[in-house]
Design an enzyme around this catalytic site. Sequence first.
Site, PDB file in Angstrom:
ATOM      1  N   HIS A 259      -6.471  -2.587  -1.501  1.00  0.00           N
ATOM      2  CA  HIS A 259      -6.422  -2.710  -0.039  1.00  0.00           C
ATOM      3  C   HIS A 259      -5.422  -1.722   0.563  1.00  0.00           C
ATOM      4  CE1 HIS A 259      -6.655  -5.070   3.787  1.00  0.00           C
ATOM      5  NE2 HIS A 259      -5.427  -4.597   3.937  1.00  0.00           N
ATOM      6  N   GLU A 260      -4.196  -1.751   0.061  1.00  0.00           N
ATOM      7  CA  GLU A 260      -3.178  -0.847   0.618  1.00  0.00           C
ATOM      8  C   GLU A 260      -3.541   0.605   0.315  1.00  0.00           C
ATOM      9  OE1 GLU A 260      -1.226  -2.095   2.753  1.00  0.00           O
ATOM     10  OE2 GLU A 260      -1.613  -4.186   2.192  1.00  0.00           O
ATOM     11  N   HIS A 263      -5.689   1.814   3.083  1.00  0.00           N
ATOM     12  CA  HIS A 263      -4.862   2.163   4.250  1.00  0.00           C
ATOM     13  C   HIS A 263      -4.211   3.537   4.043  1.00  0.00           C
ATOM     14  CE1 HIS A 263      -4.930  -1.388   6.780  1.00  0.00           C
ATOM     15  NE2 HIS A 263      -4.563  -2.202   5.822  1.00  0.00           N
ATOM     16  N   GLU A 289      -7.776  -1.044   9.389  1.00  0.00           N
ATOM     17  CA  GLU A 289      -8.210  -2.119   8.505  1.00  0.00           C
ATOM     18  C   GLU A 289      -9.605  -1.829   7.935  1.00  0.00           C
ATOM     19  OE1 GLU A 289      -6.030  -4.268   7.645  1.00  0.00           O
ATOM     20  OE2 GLU A 289      -7.131  -5.903   6.722  1.00  0.00           O
TER      21      GLU A 289
HETATM   22 CO    CO Z   1      -4.548  -4.371   5.934  1.00  0.00          CO
END
Ligand code: CO
Length: 496
Positions: A259-260, A263, A289
């Site tokens: 997830h990161e 980003h 996001e």
């Molecule tokens: Co996030």
Amino acid sequence: MENYNYYIEHSQKIADIEHSISVLNWDQEVFMPENSAPRRAQQIATLAGIHHELSTDKKFGEVLEKLQHENLTDIQQRNVNESLKAYEKSTKLNGAFVTKMSKTISESFVAWNEARSKSDFSIFAPKLEELVKLKREECKLFGYEDHPYNAQLDLYEPGATVKDLDILFKDVKHQLVEFVAKIASAPQNDEALMFQKYETSKQLAFTEELLTQMGYDFKSGRQDLSTHPFTTTFSPKDVRVTTRVNENDLSEILWSSIHEGGHALYEQGLKDENYGLPAGAYLSLGLHESQSRLYENNVGRSLNYWKHNFKKLQEIFPDNLNNYTTEDFYKAMNIVKPSLIRTNADELTYHFHVLIRYEIEKELIGGTIGVADLPQIWNQKYKEYLGIDVPNDSKGVLQDIHWSHGSFGYFPTYSIGSFYAAQFYNQASKEIDNLEELIKDGNFTPLLDWLREKIHQHGRLFAADELCIKITGEKLNFKYFMDYAKKKYSTLYNLN
Ligand code: CO
């Protein structure tokens, strides 16, 4: 060019201060010894003051005005327009109001912490009441059309409105609630394999490999540990991610790191030459996001991703995984089950948590419900949408930090991000030949190149709606998420 050069220089100065604050915040979360806390708070407050002075500087405002009448390129014009918007926003709140707000937020945070540890909403309620009043005043100062909550949404997702979100969340309510009920009545899959003992140093090394494979550049970043995983940027050449590791639950690090990483790819893909300018800044929290969710869900929780990566994982943890197949692992990582806590939710029921917060915030800022009613409304909605009884306030209305920080309008960006992700991924599948095969072979470059070209490189040069239309031919449409969910989970749960 004189004015434009001054504009760049001043904008970069503002960015230097902003990113210096980020360095201090990053250090505070990752490495700082505890005795450093009071002085660190002072250091950050000092820089925040300088940041506010520079952002509201009178000469800067005059230059921005003058530049409106100069002969600029399209990109320069767009930069100036966006900066002027930000300038006007920061000058709309007077010093006394800003001080009062930041004091109330500090006190609310303290009250929330105590309330949560004692599981007693009444400790938080009076401060939250004050904060909501100030936020309603802030909406008036910023100005809005139709609904005061629009002024709060605009802080995180420029252009988002109650009108559009009502439609979006109505779809969530009608289509997703029904589909999740169908999954719940099917035979359930087993996730026990995730909860064996996995040596943490090996977990960390494996996620570094996954990040590298995605295209994360370790020469322009690093991964460290923190309690709550996050990504922070000092420039496109230095984008840090954090993750968390649990010896008895392999899934924590996997989804945090991927997830990161998503980003971070966005931030590393912004153009360094646009540093400090809107063209060099992320577009909105929803768009941000969308990049993390695309990698976490559409890529990271797919069967093809693990057809490439599961063998490696088996080599690292043979005793744990040699008796399992890639399909077992795929099923274990995609369990759908209504739960109490938003941050632990699966990729489908997650949106019910956001829906509940959206409905509550809208009415709270609109003034149609009061703070005192929150626990009761909260519990009732959890029963209605998730079929769950909330045992106490700390696992209910007090679970999130956001309201104590005065962040209203932030939650919807989480759902918006997932829905954009599904729509973008669908488009990428059409435009990249054999995308699924490439992922199965561990070749992630074409996908990253596509995202860089379509999204990352543009920074804030387009509005979110505009960019979405440019990429996919239409505005954000929940249909793509629902199609993705139905296809994936009908197979996983053997629904007809
Ligand atoms: Co996030």
